[in-house]
Design a protein around this motif. Sequence first.
Motif, PDB file in Angstrom:
ATOM      1  N   ALA A  21       0.833  -1.205   0.000  1.00  0.00           N
ATOM      2  CA  ALA A  21       0.000   0.000   0.000  1.00  0.00           C
ATOM      3  C   ALA A  21       0.869   1.257   0.000  1.00  0.00           C
ATOM      4  CB  ALA A  21      -0.937  -0.009   1.204  1.00  0.00           C
ATOM      5  N   LEU A  22       1.913   1.262   0.791  1.00  0.00           N
ATOM      6  CA  LEU A  22       2.794   2.428   0.849  1.00  0.00           C
ATOM      7  C   LEU A  22       3.589   2.591  -0.448  1.00  0.00           C
ATOM      8  CD1 LEU A  22       4.129   2.120   4.511  1.00  0.00           C
ATOM      9  CD2 LEU A  22       2.592   3.889   3.620  1.00  0.00           C
ATOM     10  N   TYR A  23       4.191   1.493  -0.900  1.00  0.00           N
ATOM     11  CA  TYR A  23       5.019   1.552  -2.108  1.00  0.00           C
ATOM     12  C   TYR A  23       4.197   1.986  -3.315  1.00  0.00           C
ATOM     13  CZ  TYR A  23       8.235   0.183  -5.811  1.00  0.00           C
ATOM     14  OH  TYR A  23       9.056   0.203  -6.917  1.00  0.00           O
ATOM     15  N   ASN A  24       3.084   1.292  -3.557  1.00  0.00           N
ATOM     16  CA  ASN A  24       2.262   1.594  -4.730  1.00  0.00           C
ATOM     17  C   ASN A  24       1.442   2.870  -4.548  1.00  0.00           C
ATOM     18  OD1 ASN A  24       2.749  -0.704  -6.622  1.00  0.00           O
ATOM     19  ND2 ASN A  24       2.146  -1.847  -4.808  1.00  0.00           N
ATOM     20  N   GLY A  25       1.005   3.124  -3.325  1.00  0.00           N
ATOM     21  CA  GLY A  25       0.228   4.330  -3.062  1.00  0.00           C
ATOM     22  C   GLY A  25       1.027   5.592  -3.282  1.00  0.00           C
ATOM     23  N   TRP A  26       2.292   5.554  -2.946  1.00  0.00           N
ATOM     24  CA  TRP A  26       3.188   6.697  -3.071  1.00  0.00           C
ATOM     25  C   TRP A  26       3.262   7.190  -4.509  1.00  0.00           C
ATOM     26  CZ3 TRP A  26       5.994  10.456  -1.061  1.00  0.00           C
ATOM     27  CH2 TRP A  26       7.177  10.860  -1.664  1.00  0.00           C
ATOM     28  N   TYR A  27       3.596   6.299  -5.433  1.00  0.00           N
ATOM     29  CA  TYR A  27       3.766   6.760  -6.817  1.00  0.00           C
ATOM     30  C   TYR A  27       2.422   6.897  -7.538  1.00  0.00           C
ATOM     31  CZ  TYR A  27       3.264   2.053  -8.874  1.00  0.00           C
ATOM     32  OH  TYR A  27       2.791   0.846  -9.275  1.00  0.00           O
ATOM     33  N   MET A  28       1.424   6.074  -7.165  1.00  0.00           N
ATOM     34  CA  MET A  28       0.118   6.194  -7.815  1.00  0.00           C
ATOM     35  C   MET A  28      -0.579   7.502  -7.427  1.00  0.00           C
ATOM     36  SD  MET A  28      -0.609   3.845 -10.014  1.00  0.00           S
ATOM     37  CE  MET A  28      -2.283   4.404 -10.204  1.00  0.00           C
ATOM     38  N   LEU A  29      -0.413   7.933  -6.187  1.00  0.00           N
ATOM     39  CA  LEU A  29      -0.992   9.212  -5.767  1.00  0.00           C
ATOM     40  C   LEU A  29      -0.336  10.363  -6.527  1.00  0.00           C
ATOM     41  CD1 LEU A  29      -2.910  10.798  -3.960  1.00  0.00           C
ATOM     42  CD2 LEU A  29      -1.105  10.835  -2.210  1.00  0.00           C
ATOM     43  N   ALA A  30       0.986  10.295  -6.658  1.00  0.00           N
ATOM     44  CA  ALA A  30       1.695  11.337  -7.413  1.00  0.00           C
ATOM     45  C   ALA A  30       1.234  11.342  -8.868  1.00  0.00           C
ATOM     46  CB  ALA A  30       3.206  11.111  -7.321  1.00  0.00           C
ATOM     47  N   GLU A  31       1.096  10.178  -9.464  1.00  0.00           N
ATOM     48  CA  GLU A  31       0.639  10.055 -10.857  1.00  0.00           C
ATOM     49  C   GLU A  31      -0.797  10.585 -11.001  1.00  0.00           C
ATOM     50  OE1 GLU A  31       1.419   8.553 -14.844  1.00  0.00           O
ATOM     51  OE2 GLU A  31       2.740   8.131 -13.163  1.00  0.00           O
ATOM     52  N   LEU A  32      -1.646  10.277 -10.034  1.00  0.00           N
ATOM     53  CA  LEU A  32      -3.033  10.747 -10.041  1.00  0.00           C
ATOM     54  C   LEU A  32      -3.094  12.275  -9.988  1.00  0.00           C
ATOM     55  CD1 LEU A  32      -6.146  10.456  -9.689  1.00  0.00           C
ATOM     56  CD2 LEU A  32      -5.724  10.182  -7.253  1.00  0.00           C
ATOM     57  N   ILE A  33      -2.347  12.873  -9.079  1.00  0.00           N
ATOM     58  CA  ILE A  33      -2.363  14.327  -8.929  1.00  0.00           C
ATOM     59  C   ILE A  33      -1.887  15.022 -10.201  1.00  0.00           C
ATOM     60  CG2 ILE A  33      -1.284  16.272  -7.703  1.00  0.00           C
ATOM     61  CD1 ILE A  33      -1.345  14.419  -5.167  1.00  0.00           C
ATOM     62  N   VAL A  34      -0.785  14.551 -10.762  1.00  0.00           N
ATOM     63  CA  VAL A  34      -0.240  15.160 -11.983  1.00  0.00           C
ATOM     64  C   VAL A  34      -1.231  15.010 -13.140  1.00  0.00           C
ATOM     65  CG1 VAL A  34       1.604  14.992 -13.708  1.00  0.00           C
ATOM     66  CG2 VAL A  34       2.167  14.908 -11.278  1.00  0.00           C
ATOM     67  N   THR A  35      -1.814  13.829 -13.278  1.00  0.00           N
ATOM     68  CA  THR A  35      -2.761  13.585 -14.367  1.00  0.00           C
ATOM     69  C   THR A  35      -4.010  14.450 -14.209  1.00  0.00           C
ATOM     70  OG1 THR A  35      -1.925  11.331 -14.593  1.00  0.00           O
ATOM     71  CG2 THR A  35      -4.050  11.806 -15.628  1.00  0.00           C
ATOM     72  N   GLU A  36      -4.536  14.543 -13.003  1.00  0.00           N
ATOM     73  CA  GLU A  36      -5.710  15.388 -12.750  1.00  0.00           C
ATOM     74  C   GLU A  36      -5.410  16.847 -13.098  1.00  0.00           C
ATOM     75  OE1 GLU A  36      -8.816  14.705 -12.047  1.00  0.00           O
ATOM     76  OE2 GLU A  36      -8.931  12.956 -10.749  1.00  0.00           O
ATOM     77  N   LEU A  37      -4.265  17.348 -12.646  1.00  0.00           N
ATOM     78  CA  LEU A  37      -3.903  18.748 -12.909  1.00  0.00           C
ATOM     79  C   LEU A  37      -3.798  19.040 -14.405  1.00  0.00           C
ATOM     80  CD1 LEU A  37      -1.240  19.439 -10.132  1.00  0.00           C
ATOM     81  CD2 LEU A  37      -3.505  20.479 -10.323  1.00  0.00           C
ATOM     82  N   VAL A  38      -3.079  18.181 -15.115  1.00  0.00           N
ATOM     83  CA  VAL A  38      -2.900  18.401 -16.553  1.00  0.00           C
ATOM     84  C   VAL A  38      -4.234  18.248 -17.290  1.00  0.00           C
ATOM     85  CG1 VAL A  38      -1.743  17.575 -18.651  1.00  0.00           C
ATOM     86  CG2 VAL A  38      -0.457  17.787 -16.512  1.00  0.00           C
ATOM     87  N   ALA A  39      -5.035  17.270 -16.892  1.00  0.00           N
ATOM     88  CA  ALA A  39      -6.344  17.067 -17.538  1.00  0.00           C
ATOM     89  C   ALA A  39      -7.233  18.292 -17.360  1.00  0.00           C
ATOM     90  CB  ALA A  39      -7.023  15.824 -16.976  1.00  0.00           C
ATOM     91  N   MET A  40      -7.243  18.858 -16.155  1.00  0.00           N
ATOM     92  CA  MET A  40      -8.074  20.048 -15.911  1.00  0.00           C
ATOM     93  C   MET A  40      -7.552  21.251 -16.697  1.00  0.00           C
ATOM     94  SD  MET A  40     -10.564  18.988 -14.117  1.00  0.00           S
ATOM     95  CE  MET A  40     -10.388  17.351 -14.809  1.00  0.00           C
ATOM     96  N   LEU A  41      -6.239  21.348 -16.822  1.00  0.00           N
ATOM     97  CA  LEU A  41      -5.648  22.458 -17.583  1.00  0.00           C
ATOM     98  C   LEU A  41      -5.970  22.364 -19.072  1.00  0.00           C
ATOM     99  CD1 LEU A  41      -2.134  22.819 -15.918  1.00  0.00           C
ATOM    100  CD2 LEU A  41      -4.003  24.492 -15.856  1.00  0.00           C
ATOM    101  N   ILE A  42      -5.900  21.164 -19.624  1.00  0.00           N
ATOM    102  CA  ILE A  42      -6.130  21.037 -21.070  1.00  0.00           C
ATOM    103  C   ILE A  42      -7.611  20.993 -21.432  1.00  0.00           C
ATOM    104  CG2 ILE A  42      -3.908  19.884 -21.452  1.00  0.00           C
ATOM    105  CD1 ILE A  42      -5.555  17.281 -21.987  1.00  0.00           C
ATOM    106  N   TYR A  43      -8.469  20.712 -20.432  1.00  0.00           N
ATOM    107  CA  TYR A  43      -9.896  20.606 -20.753  1.00  0.00           C
ATOM    108  C   TYR A  43     -10.453  21.936 -21.263  1.00  0.00           C
ATOM    109  CZ  TYR A  43     -14.682  19.087 -20.845  1.00  0.00           C
ATOM    110  OH  TYR A  43     -15.941  18.753 -21.281  1.00  0.00           O
ATOM    111  N   GLY A  44      -9.981  23.033 -20.708  1.00  0.00           N
ATOM    112  CA  GLY A  44     -10.456  24.344 -21.169  1.00  0.00           C
ATOM    113  C   GLY A  44     -10.306  24.515 -22.671  1.00  0.00           C
ATOM    114  N   PRO A  45      -9.081  24.496 -23.178  1.00  0.00           N
ATOM    115  CA  PRO A  45      -8.905  24.685 -24.616  1.00  0.00           C
ATOM    116  C   PRO A  45      -9.340  23.493 -25.470  1.00  0.00           C
ATOM    117  CG  PRO A  45      -6.762  24.400 -23.543  1.00  0.00           C
ATOM    118  CD  PRO A  45      -7.802  24.483 -22.459  1.00  0.00           C
ATOM    119  N   LEU A  46      -9.410  22.297 -24.894  1.00  0.00           N
ATOM    120  CA  LEU A  46      -9.745  21.104 -25.676  1.00  0.00           C
ATOM    121  C   LEU A  46     -11.119  20.521 -25.336  1.00  0.00           C
ATOM    122  CD1 LEU A  46      -6.297  19.248 -25.668  1.00  0.00           C
ATOM    123  CD2 LEU A  46      -7.282  20.657 -27.474  1.00  0.00           C
TER     124      LEU A  46
END
Length: 196
Positions: free
Chosen positions: A160-185
């Motif tokens: 949980a710690l090992y996989n949660g650590w990088y999956m949470l980081a991946e989730l946050i980055v993906t959410e941020l970029v998705a919200m940023l690109i949704y406006g123009p796209l």
Amino acid sequence: MKKNITARKLVESALFVAIATVLSLVKIDLPFGGGVTIVSMLPLIVVSHRWGWKWGVVSAFVFSVLQLILGLDNVGYAASFVMAVGIVFLDYILAYTVIGLSGVFDGILGKGRAALAVGIAVTFILRFVCHLITGAWIWGVWMPEEFMNMPMTNEWVYSALYNGWYMLAELIVTELVAMLIYGPLGKYFRREDLPA
């Protein structure tokens, strides 16, 4: 017209799977293991929201097979045939194919930012569960005595710690970029760019 749309789906999906595959190779290693890619799941999410979750699942499945081919040496760590099947199915095929389900939330919440955000969160949690299981069941044999400055005695906690650590980081980055690109796209996501 229908033939043109099908051809466009195929071309776009193939392009997005290729982009996702290339992005998956660019990884930022994290200090406690695992790594964050440069939003490698986002192209698969775009396909799912643009063309529907069924098309998204097929595209994500193709991506999962490519990831398996690229990570085939990991299967060699399995101590048995059953464990090898577990790695193939849970760490690759199922873990990446579930990302294609993101577009399901367009039908529930309507096409928009909310459906995109919830779709990303839910499918990343499903992917995390797949890695959590193999992390405890298969990779737990390599559990260190200490992880993140905590003593490790349980494979499930370690996974949980090992996989949660990088999956949470991946989730946050993906959410941020998705919200940023949704406006123009946004029109692209909603297929408003296609002729009526």
